[in-house]
Design a protein around this motif. Sequence first.
Motif, short mmCIF file in Angstrom:
data_model
loop_
_atom_site.label_atom_id
_atom_site.label_comp_id
_atom_site.label_asym_id
_atom_site.label_seq_id
_atom_site.Cartn_x
_atom_site.Cartn_y
_atom_site.Cartn_z
N ASN A 67 0.84 -1.19 0.00
CA ASN A 67 0.00 0.00 0.00
C ASN A 67 0.87 1.24 0.00
O ASN A 67 1.99 1.23 0.54
N PRO A 68 0.38 2.33 -0.60
CA PRO A 68 1.12 3.59 -0.55
C PRO A 68 0.85 4.29 0.79
O PRO A 68 -0.08 3.93 1.50
N PRO A 69 1.66 5.27 1.12
CA PRO A 69 1.39 6.05 2.33
C PRO A 69 0.20 6.96 2.12
O PRO A 69 -0.28 7.12 0.99
N PRO A 70 -0.30 7.60 3.16
CA PRO A 70 -1.43 8.52 3.00
C PRO A 70 -1.13 9.61 1.98
O PRO A 70 -1.97 9.95 1.15
N ASP A 71 0.10 10.15 2.02
CA ASP A 71 0.53 11.14 1.05
C ASP A 71 1.60 10.49 0.19
O ASP A 71 2.74 10.31 0.62
N THR A 72 1.26 10.13 -1.04
CA THR A 72 2.19 9.38 -1.89
C THR A 72 3.41 10.19 -2.27
O THR A 72 4.40 9.65 -2.76
N LEU A 73 3.37 11.52 -2.06
CA LEU A 73 4.52 12.35 -2.43
C LEU A 73 5.62 12.33 -1.38
O LEU A 73 6.77 12.61 -1.68
N SER A 74 5.25 12.03 -0.13
CA SER A 74 6.25 12.04 0.95
C SER A 74 5.98 10.92 1.92
O SER A 74 5.25 11.09 2.88
N PRO A 75 6.54 9.73 1.65
CA PRO A 75 6.28 8.60 2.53
C PRO A 75 6.87 8.83 3.91
O PRO A 75 7.88 9.51 4.06
N PRO A 76 6.21 8.31 4.96
CA PRO A 76 6.70 8.49 6.32
C PRO A 76 8.10 7.93 6.47
O PRO A 76 8.49 6.96 5.81
N SER A 77 8.88 8.55 7.35
CA SER A 77 10.25 8.10 7.57
C SER A 77 10.34 6.95 8.54
O SER A 77 11.31 6.22 8.55
N GLY A 78 9.34 6.75 9.40
CA GLY A 78 9.38 5.68 10.39
C GLY A 78 8.83 4.39 9.83
O GLY A 78 8.46 4.29 8.67
N THR A 79 8.80 3.42 10.68
CA THR A 79 8.29 2.10 10.28
C THR A 79 6.95 1.80 10.92
O THR A 79 6.49 0.68 10.88
N GLY A 80 6.33 2.79 11.53
CA GLY A 80 5.03 2.53 12.15
C GLY A 80 5.18 2.16 13.59
O GLY A 80 6.15 1.57 14.00
N GLY A 81 4.17 2.51 14.39
CA GLY A 81 4.22 2.19 15.80
C GLY A 81 3.40 0.96 16.12
O GLY A 81 2.89 0.27 15.27
#
Length: 408
Positions: A354-368
């Motif tokens: 799946n893509p991130p919520p904002d496909t232009l700037s994926p989150p830097s973390g790995t999720g909590g």
Amino acid sequence: MPGLLQPLTRAVTYTRWCHLLVAAFVPFAGAFIHPGLSRPAPATWVVIGLQPVPLVLAAALIPAVRRAEGLQARLMLFPGAEARVRSGGAPKVSAAPSASWSDRARTGLWLVLRMETGFVLALVTGLLMTLSLRLAGAALGGSGDAAWLGFTAPGWVYGLLAPLPLGAMAAAVVAAGALAAGAAGRLLGPSGRERLAALEERAERLLEHQRIARELHDSIGHALTLSVVQAGAARAAGSAEFTSRALETIEETGRAALEDLERVLRVLRTPSPSATARPDLTQAERLFGSARAAGAEVDAEITGALDRVPGPVSREGYRILQEALTNVVRHAGPVPVRVTVTAGDRSLLLEVTNPPPDTLSPPSGTGGGSGVEGIRERAALLGGRADAGWEHGHWVLRAELPRGDGRA
């Protein structure tokens, strides 16, 4: 002084005394047969105490004797739950039959020690009680009644001496009881095999608790996540039609969560095979429908016969897929999701992208949270592996579970 007298106020002191005196019955009973109790010499008392030892050692060869001695020791040598003074460091005494020659040898040592300690304690008790009574009689009858002591004195002197044998007897009783309690912990304590079995049982209970915790986390967490997402979307949409669909989804998800909760509770109440039935990958469409109802665009591709995947692998695969879709809904929201399930001859492959919520700037973390870690644990329990991370701007979770022979 109060500390010295404290053992005399504890019921366990007297139960230990009785426990040892009962064992003294064996040598005294044998003495009636040989060599008799008519004015025995000191050497005769030694014979009386030692002659039952072979018989006691032979009795220790019977496995049930260890169980009987362990139960008696638990009851008589250590304070119970109703005791006013607790013994925090009381050693554990086994109540299992002898399972090895080591158990029989330790039981034999315990029987001999209990019998000999009880025999000596019985002699000391009789001697000191007799001495105290004779001193009390001399105090009441005058100095001539105590000539056997080797000196004469006024009656009040004998009255002062009369309690001393009783004090010595009390000290002997306390010391013998402490000796018996300590020896019981070492000689009647659990063997290495029993301790290993107890550790294995404890490990099995902990594993079962972890499995149930994962089940509750996956099923209830999945349902709550979808419900929260649906409720928030309905409030933001402001559409009566969308709200009706959201409420319907929340109702279906809540009903499924209640079924899962009831199933887990049945396992806790009566762990029978019929109570442990869990969903598997043949019901994967149910997961896709829940994710779609939460707004995710699920594109699923299933290859191979899911109904032929071994039960444990299929059930864990379902939970892994459920956790992956829940994480998508929780962290990415209504995004396109690509699900690939491949049931091969040797392994089951799962992939969720799946893509991130904002496909232009994926989150830097790995999720909590503990979702990905739980997925890795599930895969590792079956001898497989799972990885998750960002690839080309998309979050990708892959799990590979070996099919094996269906055992878990």
